[in-house]
Design a protein around this motif. Structure first.
Motif, PDB file in Angstrom:
ATOM      1  N   LYS A 142       0.802  -1.223  -0.151  1.00  0.00           N
ATOM      2  CA  LYS A 142      -0.140  -0.114  -0.078  1.00  0.00           C
ATOM      3  C   LYS A 142       0.767   1.222  -0.211  1.00  0.00           C
ATOM      4  N   ILE A 143       0.735   2.099  -0.962  1.00  0.00           N
ATOM      5  CA  ILE A 143       1.782   3.256  -1.392  1.00  0.00           C
ATOM      6  C   ILE A 143       0.953   4.578  -1.305  1.00  0.00           C
ATOM      7  N   VAL A 144       1.375   5.420  -0.747  1.00  0.00           N
ATOM      8  CA  VAL A 144       1.037   7.053  -0.695  1.00  0.00           C
ATOM      9  C   VAL A 144       1.944   7.665  -1.611  1.00  0.00           C
ATOM     10  N   ILE A 145       1.430   8.144  -2.506  1.00  0.00           N
ATOM     11  CA  ILE A 145       2.321   8.874  -3.656  1.00  0.00           C
ATOM     12  C   ILE A 145       1.877  10.389  -3.464  1.00  0.00           C
ATOM     13  N   ILE A 146       2.682  11.227  -2.764  1.00  0.00           N
ATOM     14  CA  ILE A 146       2.423  12.685  -2.738  1.00  0.00           C
ATOM     15  C   ILE A 146       2.792  13.615  -4.045  1.00  0.00           C
ATOM     16  N   GLY A 147       1.791  14.192  -4.592  1.00  0.00           N
ATOM     17  CA  GLY A 147       1.913  14.808  -5.821  1.00  0.00           C
ATOM     18  C   GLY A 147       1.209  14.111  -6.827  1.00  0.00           C
ATOM     19  N   ALA A 148       0.926  15.200  -7.895  1.00  0.00           N
ATOM     20  CA  ALA A 148       0.021  14.333  -9.071  1.00  0.00           C
ATOM     21  C   ALA A 148       0.588  14.842 -10.272  1.00  0.00           C
ATOM     22  N   GLY A 149       1.750  15.366 -10.384  1.00  0.00           N
ATOM     23  CA  GLY A 149       2.515  15.917 -11.567  1.00  0.00           C
ATOM     24  C   GLY A 149       2.861  14.804 -12.806  1.00  0.00           C
ATOM     25  N   GLY A 150       3.924  15.275 -13.516  1.00  0.00           N
ATOM     26  CA  GLY A 150       4.469  14.228 -14.523  1.00  0.00           C
ATOM     27  C   GLY A 150       5.201  12.986 -14.178  1.00  0.00           C
ATOM     28  N   SER A 151       5.938  13.270 -12.927  1.00  0.00           N
ATOM     29  CA  SER A 151       6.645  12.092 -12.561  1.00  0.00           C
ATOM     30  C   SER A 151       6.011  11.165 -11.713  1.00  0.00           C
ATOM     31  N   ALA A 152       4.971  11.779 -10.784  1.00  0.00           N
ATOM     32  CA  ALA A 152       3.985  10.831 -10.208  1.00  0.00           C
ATOM     33  C   ALA A 152       3.327  10.142 -11.220  1.00  0.00           C
ATOM     34  N   ARG A 177       2.759  -3.507 -11.317  1.00  0.00           N
ATOM     35  CA  ARG A 177       3.480  -4.307 -10.441  1.00  0.00           C
ATOM     36  C   ARG A 177       2.590  -4.848  -9.167  1.00  0.00           C
ATOM     37  N   GLY A 178       1.372  -4.415  -9.377  1.00  0.00           N
ATOM     38  CA  GLY A 178       0.422  -4.808  -8.284  1.00  0.00           C
ATOM     39  C   GLY A 178       0.286  -4.141  -7.154  1.00  0.00           C
ATOM     40  N   ALA A 179       0.839  -2.651  -7.021  1.00  0.00           N
ATOM     41  CA  ALA A 179       0.833  -2.065  -5.710  1.00  0.00           C
ATOM     42  C   ALA A 179      -0.559  -1.545  -5.610  1.00  0.00           C
ATOM     43  N   ILE A 180      -1.019  -1.236  -4.296  1.00  0.00           N
ATOM     44  CA  ILE A 180      -2.402  -0.560  -3.974  1.00  0.00           C
ATOM     45  C   ILE A 180      -2.105   0.950  -3.781  1.00  0.00           C
ATOM     46  N   ILE A 181      -2.561   1.873  -4.645  1.00  0.00           N
ATOM     47  CA  ILE A 181      -1.987   3.244  -4.957  1.00  0.00           C
ATOM     48  C   ILE A 181      -2.950   4.229  -4.195  1.00  0.00           C
ATOM     49  N   HIS A 182      -2.357   5.096  -3.364  1.00  0.00           N
ATOM     50  CA  HIS A 182      -3.399   6.511  -2.732  1.00  0.00           C
ATOM     51  C   HIS A 182      -2.505   7.541  -3.323  1.00  0.00           C
TER      52      HIS A 182
END
Ligand SMILES: NC(=O)c1ccc[n+]([C@@H]2O[C@H](COP(=O)([O-])OP(=O)(O)OC[C@H]3O[C@@H](n4cnc5c(N)ncnc54)[C@H](OP(=O)(O)O)[C@@H]3O)[C@@H](O)[C@H]2O)c1
Length: 274
Positions: free
Chosen positions: A125-135, A145-150
């Motif tokens: 379970k992965i938190v990604i902060i940001g929603a730009g190009g690299s995100a 890869r089958g991760a669960i993303i927030h």
């Protein structure tokens, strides 16, 4: 004696604006030197993108990295792009195949490989902060890869858009106070913490103890305040330099069709960044 460069030297490079700060020449030229490949990698500060892309064909430049602000705009000038570049909506690598310009994206691979060195990603379970190009690049790689993303972003509408694309959940930044304890990994993809604002941090440091692994894709400074605070709380940390290195390695291997000298490229990168 080394007679390079000469009349048969292959040319590679990076197009961006500005590019004076780019660390890509250091990495790729060190690899060419170590492997005794007669090639050189240059930085091209480009504002007229269409003319520059035509120049790749006209001059027979073999391969090009693409950086800010051209990663999306370059697509319309290429002959072909692969499925990953289409999904990400950005190209960071051009391969000149006998005059046919082929675009792909290695940013996602850089991020995923840096993480996979430290932790298996399936079902994490992965938190990604940001929603730009690299995100966007990292999210698509992690989804595969089958991760669960927030996605947590300052502008919530952008978090929602990206979450829809990668089948994840989304929120603003404040909500991290309530939900952080449900997650394994945190990735910062915002510029917060980058020089000269290296004393800034994108999340309340006390929340960091919830995560096993914290990655910051900012690489200047290498050890960001986020990573320092995470390490203090016992998290494994991954620097943005690893992502930068691994996306370059993937590019090199696509262009040259042989394994990149990873250790030497990393050494050159670390030396250049001081
Ligand atoms: N290590 C590597 O290989 C690598 C590769 C690519 C990029 N990077 C680094 O990653 C960073 C982001 O690049 P990018 O191309 O993804 O940029 P981008 O497309 O402009 O996206 C920036 C994101 O950061 C958020 N943001 C910006 N300032 C913020 C602030 N003060 N507080 C909270 N959120 C903020 C933006 O939120 P809003 O949507 O609300 O504006 C947006 O989601 C840069 O520092 C870049 O150098 C590193």
């Amino acid at each position: 004696m080394n007679m390079y460069p000469n009349a048969t030297t292959d040319i590679y490079g990076i197009v961006g604006h500005p590019v004076g700060h780019s660390l890509s020449p250091v990495m790729h030229n060190s690899a060419f030197r170590i492997l005794k490949i007669n090639a050189v990698y240059l930085a091209f500060d480009v504002t007229n993108l269409e003319a520059a892309i035509n120049g790749i064909k006209a001059l027979g430049i073999k391969g090009v990295s693409v950086t800010i602000p051209h990663k999306q705009a370059v697509i319309e000038f290429l002959d072909e792009i692969d499925d990953m570049a289409k999904r990400i909506g950005a190209v960071n690598t051009i391969i000149n195949r006998d005059g046919i310009l082929f675009g792909t994206n290695t940013d996602w691979l850089g991020g995923v490989r840096a993480l996979e060195e430290v932790i298996e990603l399936k079902d994490k379970k992965i938190v990604i902060i940001g929603a730009g190009g690299s995100a966007r690049a990292i999210c698509i790689g992690l989804k595969d890869r089958g991760a669960i993303i927030h996605i947590a972003n300052r502008t919530v509408s952008k978090a929602k858009e990206l979450a829809l694309l990668c089948g994840g959940s989304f929120s603003g930044l404040k909500e991290l106070d309530e939900i952080s304890s449900e997650f394994d990994i945190l990735i910062n993809t915002t510029p917060v913490g980058m020089y000269p604002k290296h004393n800034e941090i994108v999340i309340d440091p006390k929340l960091l103890s919830n995560f096993n692994v914290v990655m910051d894709i900012v690489y200047s400074p290498v050890e960001t305040l986020l990573l320092k605070e995470a390490r203090k709380r016992g998290c494994k940390t991954i620097t943005g330099l690893k992502m930068l290195l691994y996306q370059a390695i993937a590019q090199f291997e696509l262009w040259i069709n042989q394994l990149a000298p990873i250790k030497e490229m990393e050494k050159a990168l670390l030396k250049a960044i001081g």
